[in-house]
Enzyme design. Structure first.
Site, PDB file in Angstrom:
ATOM      1  N   HIS A 140      66.028 -61.221  -8.241  1.00 41.31           N
ATOM      2  CA  HIS A 140      65.754 -62.662  -8.235  1.00 41.31           C
ATOM      3  C   HIS A 140      64.383 -62.957  -8.844  1.00 41.31           C
ATOM      4  O   HIS A 140      64.243 -63.833  -9.699  1.00 41.31           O
ATOM      5  CB  HIS A 140      65.826 -63.198  -6.796  1.00 41.31           C
ATOM      6  CG  HIS A 140      65.447 -64.636  -6.670  1.00 41.31           C
ATOM      7  ND1 HIS A 140      66.374 -65.654  -6.674  1.00 41.31           N
ATOM      8  CD2 HIS A 140      64.240 -65.237  -6.553  1.00 41.31           C
ATOM      9  CE1 HIS A 140      65.747 -66.808  -6.554  1.00 41.31           C
ATOM     10  NE2 HIS A 140      64.452 -66.588  -6.475  1.00 41.31           N
ATOM     11  N   GLU A 141      63.366 -62.209  -8.425  1.00 40.92           N
ATOM     12  CA  GLU A 141      62.003 -62.452  -8.926  1.00 40.92           C
ATOM     13  C   GLU A 141      61.888 -62.104 -10.413  1.00 40.92           C
ATOM     14  O   GLU A 141      61.264 -62.831 -11.180  1.00 40.92           O
ATOM     15  CB  GLU A 141      60.981 -61.659  -8.108  1.00 40.92           C
ATOM     16  CG  GLU A 141      60.877 -62.083  -6.641  1.00 40.92           C
ATOM     17  CD  GLU A 141      60.640 -63.574  -6.449  1.00 40.92           C
ATOM     18  OE1 GLU A 141      59.959 -64.191  -7.299  1.00 40.92           O
ATOM     19  OE2 GLU A 141      61.154 -64.127  -5.460  1.00 40.92           O
ATOM     20  N   HIS A 144      63.256 -64.861 -12.641  1.00 38.94           N
ATOM     21  CA  HIS A 144      62.327 -65.962 -12.935  1.00 38.94           C
ATOM     22  C   HIS A 144      61.495 -65.634 -14.176  1.00 38.94           C
ATOM     23  O   HIS A 144      61.256 -66.497 -15.019  1.00 38.94           O
ATOM     24  CB  HIS A 144      61.352 -66.175 -11.762  1.00 38.94           C
ATOM     25  CG  HIS A 144      61.901 -67.007 -10.642  1.00 38.94           C
ATOM     26  ND1 HIS A 144      62.427 -68.265 -10.831  1.00 38.94           N
ATOM     27  CD2 HIS A 144      61.969 -66.772  -9.303  1.00 38.94           C
ATOM     28  CE1 HIS A 144      62.803 -68.766  -9.655  1.00 38.94           C
ATOM     29  NE2 HIS A 144      62.547 -67.875  -8.705  1.00 38.94           N
ATOM     30  N   GLU A 204      65.592 -72.120  -9.485  1.00 38.61           N
ATOM     31  CA  GLU A 204      65.923 -71.253  -8.354  1.00 38.61           C
ATOM     32  C   GLU A 204      67.375 -70.780  -8.441  1.00 38.61           C
ATOM     33  O   GLU A 204      67.685 -69.613  -8.241  1.00 38.61           O
ATOM     34  CB  GLU A 204      65.700 -72.001  -7.031  1.00 38.61           C
ATOM     35  CG  GLU A 204      64.279 -71.961  -6.538  1.00 38.61           C
ATOM     36  CD  GLU A 204      63.717 -70.550  -6.489  1.00 38.61           C
ATOM     37  OE1 GLU A 204      64.459 -69.605  -6.143  1.00 38.61           O
ATOM     38  OE2 GLU A 204      62.548 -70.368  -6.824  1.00 38.61           O
TER      39      GLU A 204
HETATM   40 ZN   LIG Z   1      62.808 -67.904  -6.668  1.00 39.63          ZN
END
Ligand SMILES: [Zn+2]
Length: 274
Positions: A140-141, A144, A204
């Site tokens: 997830h990170e 980004h 997100e």
């Molecule tokens: Zn996030």
């Protein structure tokens, strides 16, 4: 410029504002505003990362750190392989990947700065629990950073700045006056804090989706991802300072979406490393 013309000008959408500064996100093909050069933001992030490395207590030798580096390396490789196989320029080609484990049990957080500078706090490991859970957070990170969400955000801040300056001139320079008397450099402040600000809902959701893909491509079991988010929700229940959840809101909706995408991602993005 009268007020109406000014508003029309500012509200016309990113791709009319400056044609050359638009791009699209990899895989999801969402149009993005990119006014700030990626290299500039990466260099700035790297500087802040060095400061954090000096300031925080780091764990330099542990099985946990080895696991973090191992997951990260697998993701680096499978992201490279994926874009190569799909004849798409690798969005991580200018990354200088680095991983640190910060010894702080109170902080349940992890982040990836623009350019691939990653940090995990020991508090986060209590929530991730296992390798697949940690891969879910890191995926997830990393997503980004791969989707250049910080470049996008910094660019929006730059537009806000230009807008603020124009409004400032129109309203007689009150904001400039405040800045002069307090010595606050708004431009610097916005860019600086931008790196740690929460991302918007679209970003997100995109990081959730791309994170699932990167975890799956690098061979992790993404059925752990919704379970991880459930644990995260529990871990932050009733806490006064919800570190991770404050920048990652609406867990219910997130879990619902992840469950919808999960099996499709497993089929469409199977492990690509031998
Ligand atoms: Zn996030």
């Amino acid at each position: 410029m009268d007020r109406r013309k000014f508003l029309t000008y500012m509200g016309c959408g990113c791709c009319n504002l400056m044609l050359s500064s638009c791009g699209t996100t990899p895989i999801t093909d969402r149009r993005q505003l990119k006014l700030i050069p990626e290299g500039k933001l990466n260099a700035q992030a790297a500087q802040i990362y060095e400061k954090i490395k000096k300031k925080e207590k780091l764990i330099t030798d542990s099985n946990e750190l080895k696991q973090i580096i191992n997951i990260g390396k697998r993701m680096q490789d499978s992201i490279g392989v994926y874009f190569d196989q799909n004849n798409h320029p690798d969005p991580t080609s200018y990354f200088d990947w680095e991983y640190i484990l910060i010894d702080n049990k109170k902080i349940k957080n992890a982040w990836c700065m623009p350019g691939g500078k990653i940090a995990v706090y020991t508090g986060m490991l209590e929530v991730t629990k296992n390798e697949n859970g940690l891969a879910a957070v890191m995926g997830h990170e990393i997503a980004h950073a791969v989707a250049k969400h910080s470049v996008e955000r910094a660019s929006r801040n730059a537009v806000v700045n230009v807008a603020t300056q124009i409004t400032d001139v129109l309203t007689g320079g009150k904001l400039s006056q405040v800045n002069r008397t307090t010595g606050i450099n708004t431009v610097g402040l916005l860019t600086r804090i931008g790196i740690f600000n929460p991302f918007n809902r679209k970003q997100e959701s995109e990081a959730d989706y791309l994170g699932l893909i990167f975890s799956s491509l690098s061979g992790y079991d993404i059925r752990e991802t919704p379970l991880l988010w459930e644990r995260m929700k529990e871990a932050h229940k009733g806490k006064k300072v919800p570190e991770f959840m404050s920048t990652h809101p609406s867990a219910e909706n997130r879990i619902k979406k992840i469950n919808e995408w999960m099996y499709e991602v497993m089929l469409e993005y199977p492990p690509n490393l031998s």
